[in-house]
Scaffold this active site. Structure first.
Site, PDB file in Angstrom:
ATOM      1  N   ARG A 140      87.985  18.456  89.304  1.00 47.80           N
ATOM      2  CA  ARG A 140      87.656  17.202  89.972  1.00 47.80           C
ATOM      3  C   ARG A 140      88.780  16.877  90.939  1.00 47.80           C
ATOM      4  O   ARG A 140      89.954  17.110  90.641  1.00 47.80           O
ATOM      5  CB  ARG A 140      87.503  16.051  88.962  1.00 47.80           C
ATOM      6  CG  ARG A 140      86.181  16.054  88.203  1.00 47.80           C
ATOM      7  CD  ARG A 140      84.984  15.674  89.090  1.00 47.80           C
ATOM      8  NE  ARG A 140      83.716  15.685  88.365  1.00 47.80           N
ATOM      9  CZ  ARG A 140      82.912  16.734  88.266  1.00 47.80           C
ATOM     10  NH1 ARG A 140      83.224  17.873  88.850  1.00 47.80           N
ATOM     11  NH2 ARG A 140      81.774  16.651  87.600  1.00 47.80           N
TER      12      ARG A 140
ATOM     13  N   GLU B  65      86.143  12.868  98.130  1.00 52.43           N
ATOM     14  CA  GLU B  65      85.014  13.653  98.652  1.00 52.43           C
ATOM     15  C   GLU B  65      83.737  12.830  98.821  1.00 52.43           C
ATOM     16  O   GLU B  65      82.848  13.206  99.599  1.00 52.43           O
ATOM     17  CB  GLU B  65      84.726  14.859  97.742  1.00 52.43           C
ATOM     18  CG  GLU B  65      84.160  14.498  96.366  1.00 52.43           C
ATOM     19  CD  GLU B  65      83.882  15.725  95.487  1.00 52.43           C
ATOM     20  OE1 GLU B  65      84.745  16.601  95.421  1.00 52.43           O
ATOM     21  OE2 GLU B  65      82.791  15.775  94.889  1.00 52.43           O
TER      22      GLU B  65
ATOM     23  N   HIS C 252      82.234  21.180  97.102  1.00 51.51           N
ATOM     24  CA  HIS C 252      81.663  21.023  95.754  1.00 51.51           C
ATOM     25  C   HIS C 252      80.454  21.946  95.563  1.00 51.51           C
ATOM     26  O   HIS C 252      79.357  21.514  95.222  1.00 51.51           O
ATOM     27  CB  HIS C 252      81.270  19.559  95.486  1.00 51.51           C
ATOM     28  CG  HIS C 252      81.403  19.181  94.042  1.00 51.51           C
ATOM     29  ND1 HIS C 252      82.034  18.047  93.611  1.00 51.51           N
ATOM     30  CD2 HIS C 252      80.992  19.812  92.913  1.00 51.51           C
ATOM     31  CE1 HIS C 252      81.998  17.988  92.293  1.00 51.51           C
ATOM     32  NE2 HIS C 252      81.367  19.051  91.844  1.00 51.51           N
TER      33      HIS C 252
HETATM   34  P1  NAI Z   1      84.782  21.821  78.851  1.00 50.95           P
HETATM   35  O1  NAI Z   1      84.587  20.470  78.227  1.00 50.95           O
HETATM   36  O2  NAI Z   1      84.122  22.995  78.224  1.00 50.95           O
HETATM   37  O3  NAI Z   1      86.356  22.136  78.949  1.00 50.95           O
HETATM   38  C1  NAI Z   1      87.324  21.210  79.313  1.00 50.95           C
HETATM   39  C2  NAI Z   1      88.613  21.593  78.592  1.00 50.95           C
HETATM   40  O4  NAI Z   1      89.662  20.757  79.066  1.00 50.95           O
HETATM   41  C3  NAI Z   1      88.548  21.411  77.066  1.00 50.95           C
HETATM   42  O5  NAI Z   1      88.980  22.581  76.387  1.00 50.95           O
HETATM   43  C4  NAI Z   1      89.502  20.256  76.816  1.00 50.95           C
HETATM   44  O6  NAI Z   1      90.177  20.375  75.549  1.00 50.95           O
HETATM   45  C5  NAI Z   1      90.479  20.423  77.963  1.00 50.95           C
HETATM   46  N1  NAI Z   1      91.268  19.229  78.227  1.00 50.95           N
HETATM   47  C6  NAI Z   1      90.997  17.939  77.909  1.00 50.95           C
HETATM   48  N2  NAI Z   1      92.027  17.161  78.296  1.00 50.95           N
HETATM   49  C7  NAI Z   1      92.946  17.974  78.868  1.00 50.95           C
HETATM   50  C8  NAI Z   1      94.228  17.752  79.426  1.00 50.95           C
HETATM   51  N3  NAI Z   1      94.772  16.524  79.462  1.00 50.95           N
HETATM   52  N4  NAI Z   1      94.909  18.810  79.919  1.00 50.95           N
HETATM   53  C9  NAI Z   1      94.375  20.063  79.867  1.00 50.95           C
HETATM   54  N5  NAI Z   1      93.177  20.328  79.310  1.00 50.95           N
HETATM   55  C10 NAI Z   1      92.469  19.295  78.825  1.00 50.95           C
HETATM   56  O7  NAI Z   1      84.344  21.647  80.364  1.00 50.95           O
HETATM   57  P2  NAI Z   1      83.915  22.788  81.398  1.00 50.95           P
HETATM   58  O8  NAI Z   1      82.449  22.984  81.364  1.00 50.95           O
HETATM   59  O9  NAI Z   1      84.815  23.960  81.241  1.00 50.95           O
HETATM   60  O10 NAI Z   1      84.228  22.039  82.788  1.00 50.95           O
HETATM   61  C11 NAI Z   1      85.550  21.710  83.168  1.00 50.95           C
HETATM   62  C12 NAI Z   1      85.510  20.761  84.355  1.00 50.95           C
HETATM   63  O11 NAI Z   1      84.985  21.448  85.487  1.00 50.95           O
HETATM   64  C13 NAI Z   1      84.547  19.556  84.184  1.00 50.95           C
HETATM   65  O12 NAI Z   1      85.201  18.480  83.539  1.00 50.95           O
HETATM   66  C14 NAI Z   1      84.177  19.213  85.589  1.00 50.95           C
HETATM   67  O13 NAI Z   1      85.064  18.205  86.050  1.00 50.95           O
HETATM   68  C15 NAI Z   1      84.416  20.493  86.367  1.00 50.95           C
HETATM   69  N6  NAI Z   1      83.174  21.056  86.930  1.00 50.95           N
HETATM   70  C16 NAI Z   1      83.144  21.322  88.276  1.00 50.95           C
HETATM   71  C17 NAI Z   1      82.006  21.863  88.858  1.00 50.95           C
HETATM   72  C18 NAI Z   1      81.958  22.205  90.320  1.00 50.95           C
HETATM   73  O14 NAI Z   1      80.865  22.483  90.857  1.00 50.95           O
HETATM   74  N7  NAI Z   1      83.077  22.253  91.028  1.00 50.95           N
HETATM   75  C19 NAI Z   1      80.781  22.094  88.056  1.00 50.95           C
HETATM   76  C20 NAI Z   1      80.947  21.855  86.642  1.00 50.95           C
HETATM   77  C21 NAI Z   1      82.101  21.325  86.109  1.00 50.95           C
END
Ligand code: NAI
Length: 331
Positions: free
Chosen positions: A233, A262, A294
């Site tokens: 993000r 954005e 994005h």
């Molecule tokens: P997920 O929920 O599977 O993984 C997120 C990880 O971040 C978890 O392991 C969590 O423990 C960890 N986390 C939480 N707080 C943290 C911190 N303070 N420092 C470091 N790690 C921390 O989510 P997923 O599916 O892997 O997605 C990750 C991010 O990617 C989403 O939150 C979203 O913002 C972004 N995203 C972007 C997309 C795009 O098109 N550019 C599409 C889908 C998601």
């Protein structure tokens, strides 16, 4: 059940129409959802929204007054939703927790490779008959250290792929990552990741703990010439600090699929407009910055999963079944 679908582009309509059922009547609005447009949903039972829609208290209040009982996000992140306001107003929030982590992971790797080998420059050069290699010198990923922040679905896929390139993978996640240990990724404190990584890739959610975690202080801890990649993000990075670090050459490469501000820019054609965001325009002047709008999630497979899960979420609500993808306030 009447559903107002905001921020709906032709490709969203096409994928949603494929999964539509008679119990759900979708009406599509191309405008983003915010306090100024929420009244379009007057008389609708539900709303569907996307990443840059502004679901603050004022917007949710208008939606609730208009009869909306559930907001179905067509994305995983919910940083744009005031969950407290939704709970107070009795509006349920559901999301699509994973549509294609592969899509985002593959795009992340694409940004890394395009930057390291300056592919975006060579594409233009060769089309103009310029076959000079001056200025195109790249580097091998083999043997480099890659730091992954956030070892969730996407972060782990990126880690696996970089390991396959022969990289040493460091991971930071506040929660213990069993998979990291099994797969030989070293889970380290955040400062160690900053200090040792040649490439840092952000895959954590945006929340109070992570807002602008990449700032002047954290950049100072990094290796000179580090490559920073953000497909998480935009507001994970303090843009002013990033610009400063690019000017001083502390940061050597930047790949962004998301950007702090954005909202007014992405997903629309602004090619005939004067872009007023000076920070964004400054970023565009650096030869070592690559920005995509994005787009990381945007694959055929991901759109299908988004449409299918959104319809399933709405149907579950209509049939009073458990909402397995409900977003609730943490205790
Ligand atoms: P997920 O929920 O599977 O993984 C997120 C990880 O971040 C978890 O392991 C969590 O423990 C960890 N986390 C939480 N707080 C943290 C911190 N303070 N420092 C470091 N790690 C921390 O989510 P997923 O599916 O892997 O997605 C990750 C991010 O990617 C989403 O939150 C979203 O913002 C972004 N995203 C972007 C997309 C795009 O098109 N550019 C599409 C889908 C998601």
């Amino acid at each position: 059940m009447k559903v107002a679908v905001f921020s709906s582009k032709p490709y969203d309509k096409e994928s949603l129409r494929h999964y539509e059922v008679t119990e759900i009547a979708m009406q599509y609005f191309e405008v983003p959802l915010n306090v100024a447009t929420a009244h379009y949903a007057q008389g609708f039972d539900a709303v569907s929204a996307f990443v840059n829609d502004e679901l603050n208290e004022a917007t949710i209040e208008i939606l609730a007054d208009g009869g909306c009982k559930i907001i179905a996000l067509r994305c995983a992140g919910f940083n744009n939703v005031d969950l407290k306001a939704a709970e107070n107003l009795g509006v349920k929030i559901v999301r699509v927790p994973a549509y294609s982590p592969y899509a985002v992971a593959e795009h992340t790797i694409g940004l890394m490779l395009a930057l390291s080998r300056k592919l975006y420059k060579s594409y233009n050069r060769v089309r103009e008959g310029n076959f000079s290699l001056n200025g195109l010198l790249g580097f091998d990923f083999y043997g480099k250290t890659v730091g992954i922040i956030g070892a969730g679905k996407i972060g782990l896929l990126v880690a696996e792929r970089m390991k396959a390139f022969g990289c040493h993978v460091l991971v930071y996640d506040p929660y213990l990552c069993k998979t990291c240990k099994e797969q030989g990724f070293e889970q380290v404190p955040l400062d160690q990741l900053y200090e040792e990584s040649h490439v840092i890739s952000l895959h954590c959610p945006l929340n109070n703990d992570t807002h602008r975690m990449i700032n002047q202080a954290s950049i100072e801890k990094m290796r000179g010439g580090v490559m920073l990649i953000n497909t998480g993000r935009g507001a994970l990075i303090d843009t002013q600090a990033l610009i400063y670090a690019l000017k001083s050459r502390k940061v050597g490469y930047v790949g962004l699929d998301v950007y702090e501000e954005e909202g007014p820019l992405f997903f629309e054609d602004h090619s005939n407009d004067i872009i007023l965001d000076d920070n964004f325009e400054r970023l565009m002047t650096f030869p070592n910055v690559l920005v995509t709008g994005h787009q990381a999630y945007f694959t055929k497979e991901a759109l299908e999963h988004i449409a299918e899960t959104t319809i399933d979420n709405l149907l579950a609500f209509k049939r009073a079944e458990p909402l397995k993808n409900e977003v609730v306030l943490p205790n």
